[in-house]
Write an enzyme that holds these catalytic residues in place. Sequence first.
Site, PDB file in Angstrom:
ATOM      1  N   TYR A 234       0.778  -1.104   0.141  1.00  0.00           N
ATOM      2  CA  TYR A 234       0.122   0.007   0.043  1.00  0.00           C
ATOM      3  C   TYR A 234       0.874   1.072  -0.052  1.00  0.00           C
ATOM      4  CZ  TYR A 234      -3.416  -3.300   1.883  1.00  0.00           C
ATOM      5  OH  TYR A 234      -4.242  -4.408   2.252  1.00  0.00           O
TER       6      TYR A 234
ATOM      7  N   HIS B 178       0.775 -11.620   2.016  1.00  0.00           N
ATOM      8  CA  HIS B 178      -0.047 -10.877   1.347  1.00  0.00           C
ATOM      9  C   HIS B 178      -0.237 -11.190   0.038  1.00  0.00           C
ATOM     10  CE1 HIS B 178      -1.137  -6.326   0.417  1.00  0.00           C
ATOM     11  NE2 HIS B 178      -2.242  -7.087   0.348  1.00  0.00           N
TER      12      HIS B 178
END
Length: 363
Positions: free
Chosen positions: A52, A120
Amino acid sequence: MNPFNSKTGRVVLGGAGWSRQIVTDPTSKPVLETILHALSLGIRAFDTSPYYDPSEILLGAAFSDPALTTLYPRSDLLLMTKCGRITSNKFDYSPPAIRASVLRSLDRFSTSYLDVVFTHDVEFVSRSEALGAVRTLFEMKDEGLIRHVGISGYPPAVLADIAVEIRETLGRAVDVVQTYCHMNIQNTSLGKSLGRLYGEGGVGIVLNASPLCMGLLRKGGVPIGELGDFHPAPRGLREKAAEAAEWVEAQDGGNMAALSLRFAVGEFARVDEKGFGVTILGGGSIKEIDENVETVKKTLKQEVGGDEQEDLRSYTTLDQERYRSDGPLFKGVRDILGEWIDYTWDSPDAAFLEEQKKSREQS
């Protein structure tokens, strides 16, 4: 093992709101002030990822700032991040890369340990790569650098398969699983996998992220950040979501985002068989956080005889009466969504798989 307790409550603040996927210039945001405001409301759990970009950097700086550390002890915070995903189409789950990613995150947060580290979007890599990465995280847990190990991704059924395989192969279970877009007013299919995750998988807690389906379930549609329109929802689903938002607004000035959040928080609290129902909220600004916290307070209630302070952590029980009163609105939205109820997109998609195939052929 479950890292959530009365000190953390049922809510996590997600860090994607400070990413280039969501906004055009995350570095212009008053991150420290926003985090301090979230803490003042009772939010103690925070989730981000190096993927992110630059969220982890911005949040790390905020949680390292003396203005925050002098007010909130590290032991009162639950800091979660991820590893393994580099870009939209690049992953590195090798043990050295996983270890380097975690060490970098520790440095960014100026902390000696992280409460949870997830692999992730684990469905994008092979099972052997996934197991190798989780094995490395278990090693770092044994070293005291990580308190809890998790896996994250999109499809709950796949995450359940991986959790079971980890337990059977490595002899220990992951503590936390985070999935997204599968417990909201459009898609409640996470409920079908909870039994296996908690049972065969031995998972301590399941977290529900993206209660608005990455911004789809609100008026105005998906957010467009610096990286453009990344949302995988097809046109038909987008059109029906927009129609539903207009319908909700016509019902005495209703708000689609607030209704969607009430449904997600309430439904997960209702169906989570372990009674946790922890939801990861969005909110990259004080205004958004205020709106989301007030919505949660209209969905959950304080336990009788519990802490009567206006702190979000004391809101732990589903308000059954309020949840039932929203029933006609919930039904109206789901009726409009129609054939798109429980629709899921492929993860990874065909384009990613084709690119990976070409890469293997060229190597």
